[in-house]
Design a protein around this motif. Structure first.
Motif, mmCIF file in Angstrom:
data_model
loop_
_atom_site.group_PDB
_atom_site.id
_atom_site.type_symbol
_atom_site.label_atom_id
_atom_site.label_comp_id
_atom_site.label_asym_id
_atom_site.label_seq_id
_atom_site.Cartn_x
_atom_site.Cartn_y
_atom_site.Cartn_z
ATOM 1 N N ALA A 1 0.822 -1.216 0.000
ATOM 2 C CA ALA A 1 0.000 0.000 0.000
ATOM 3 C C ALA A 1 0.855 1.266 0.000
ATOM 4 O O ALA A 1 0.341 2.362 -0.198
ATOM 5 C CB ALA A 1 -0.942 0.013 1.203
ATOM 6 N N GLY A 2 2.155 1.123 0.233
ATOM 7 C CA GLY A 2 3.067 2.261 0.234
ATOM 8 C C GLY A 2 4.045 2.194 1.382
ATOM 9 O O GLY A 2 3.656 1.924 2.515
ATOM 10 N N GLU A 3 5.330 2.428 1.065
ATOM 11 C CA GLU A 3 6.366 2.391 2.103
ATOM 12 C C GLU A 3 6.868 3.785 2.459
ATOM 13 O O GLU A 3 7.202 4.048 3.617
ATOM 14 C CB GLU A 3 7.538 1.502 1.672
ATOM 15 C CG GLU A 3 8.566 1.308 2.758
ATOM 16 C CD GLU A 3 9.485 0.132 2.540
ATOM 17 O OE1 GLU A 3 10.498 0.053 3.266
ATOM 18 O OE2 GLU A 3 9.233 -0.711 1.653
ATOM 19 N N ILE A 4 6.933 4.676 1.467
ATOM 20 C CA ILE A 4 7.343 6.064 1.741
ATOM 21 C C ILE A 4 6.423 6.999 0.965
ATOM 22 O O ILE A 4 5.917 6.666 -0.109
ATOM 23 C CB ILE A 4 8.832 6.324 1.405
ATOM 24 C CG1 ILE A 4 9.152 5.977 -0.044
ATOM 25 C CG2 ILE A 4 9.728 5.584 2.387
ATOM 26 C CD1 ILE A 4 10.580 6.332 -0.471
ATOM 27 N N ARG A 5 6.223 8.202 1.520
ATOM 28 C CA ARG A 5 5.217 9.116 0.976
ATOM 29 C C ARG A 5 5.581 10.554 1.309
ATOM 30 O O ARG A 5 6.241 10.831 2.305
ATOM 31 C CB ARG A 5 3.868 8.758 1.605
ATOM 32 C CG ARG A 5 2.748 9.744 1.341
ATOM 33 C CD ARG A 5 1.479 9.239 1.992
ATOM 34 N NE ARG A 5 0.453 10.256 2.006
ATOM 35 C CZ ARG A 5 -0.830 10.024 2.063
ATOM 36 N NH1 ARG A 5 -1.279 8.782 2.153
ATOM 37 N NH2 ARG A 5 -1.700 11.009 2.065
ATOM 38 N N VAL A 6 5.092 11.475 0.460
ATOM 39 C CA VAL A 6 5.157 12.903 0.753
ATOM 40 C C VAL A 6 4.000 13.597 0.018
ATOM 41 O O VAL A 6 3.634 13.193 -1.079
ATOM 42 C CB VAL A 6 6.524 13.518 0.330
ATOM 43 C CG1 VAL A 6 6.692 13.558 -1.178
ATOM 44 C CG2 VAL A 6 6.714 14.897 0.934
ATOM 45 N N GLN A 7 3.429 14.604 0.652
ATOM 46 C CA GLN A 7 2.387 15.412 0.002
ATOM 47 C C GLN A 7 3.055 16.342 -1.019
ATOM 48 O O GLN A 7 4.147 16.859 -0.777
ATOM 49 C CB GLN A 7 1.633 16.271 1.014
ATOM 50 C CG GLN A 7 0.757 15.524 1.976
ATOM 51 C CD GLN A 7 -0.395 14.772 1.348
ATOM 52 O OE1 GLN A 7 -0.501 13.557 1.502
ATOM 53 N NE2 GLN A 7 -1.264 15.469 0.647
ATOM 54 N N LEU A 8 2.394 16.554 -2.143
ATOM 55 C CA LEU A 8 2.856 17.563 -3.119
ATOM 56 C C LEU A 8 2.361 18.923 -2.634
ATOM 57 O O LEU A 8 1.177 19.075 -2.351
ATOM 58 C CB LEU A 8 2.274 17.275 -4.503
ATOM 59 C CG LEU A 8 3.022 16.259 -5.339
ATOM 60 C CD1 LEU A 8 2.236 15.952 -6.612
ATOM 61 C CD2 LEU A 8 4.397 16.765 -5.700
ATOM 62 N N LYS A 9 3.245 19.876 -2.557
ATOM 63 C CA LYS A 9 2.886 21.212 -2.052
ATOM 64 C C LYS A 9 2.868 22.212 -3.208
ATOM 65 O O LYS A 9 3.813 22.271 -3.978
ATOM 66 C CB LYS A 9 3.907 21.682 -1.010
ATOM 67 C CG LYS A 9 4.126 20.715 0.114
ATOM 68 C CD LYS A 9 3.199 20.953 1.229
ATOM 69 C CE LYS A 9 3.592 20.014 2.367
ATOM 70 N NZ LYS A 9 2.813 20.037 3.489
ATOM 71 N N PRO A 10 1.779 22.985 -3.292
ATOM 72 C CA PRO A 10 1.747 24.025 -4.359
ATOM 73 C C PRO A 10 2.700 25.166 -4.070
ATOM 74 O O PRO A 10 3.122 25.344 -2.964
ATOM 75 C CB PRO A 10 0.303 24.495 -4.349
ATOM 76 C CG PRO A 10 -0.283 24.050 -3.061
ATOM 77 C CD PRO A 10 0.569 22.932 -2.525
#
Length: 123
Positions: free
Chosen positions: A114-123
């Motif tokens: 389901a996902g090991e690493i993540r980051v939100q995209l910032k405008p």
């Protein structure tokens, strides 16, 4: 670190981690993203990963506290790099989600499908 680029966009370098997953996970894996969204809604850049045998990477729709659907599959261009496809462009609704902070980058592995690493995209 922010470096200004054309069309009013920015070229951020952001860090992906297991702590950003929903729910958070503990992993040695990490990544750096240079993915950007321009004012014309085109998407470009890549994700470079460390300490991770990735099976896939995507841009998803979802707030910081939720998981959501894939909107742009990233292309594996080497063992440690996933890149945005050349023709990637957000729809108007996806661009509105981006502006609201509701898109994220997720890298998947066998251990964490389901996902090991993540980051939100910032405008």
């Amino acid at each position: 670190m922010m470096e200004k680029v054309g069309l009013g966009g920015s070229k951020p370098t952001t860090t992906l981690s297991g702590a950003n997953e929903v729910p958070p996970i503990t992993t040695k894996a990490s990544g750096k993203s240079t993915i950007t969204v321009a004012d014309d809604r085109t998407v470009s850049g890549s994700v470079i990963i460390d300490d991770l045998s990735a099976t896939a990477a995507h841009i998803h729709r979802g707030s910081k506290s939720e998981n959501g659907p894939v909107i742009i599959p990233l292309t594996k261009t080497s063992d440690k790099v996933f890149s945005v496809p050349a023709s990637a462009k957000l729809t108007d609704a996806q661009f509105a989600d981006y502006k609201a902070g509701n898109l994220y980058i997720n890298v998947h592995s066998v251990a964490y499908p389901a996902g090991e690493i993540r980051v939100q995209l910032k405008p």
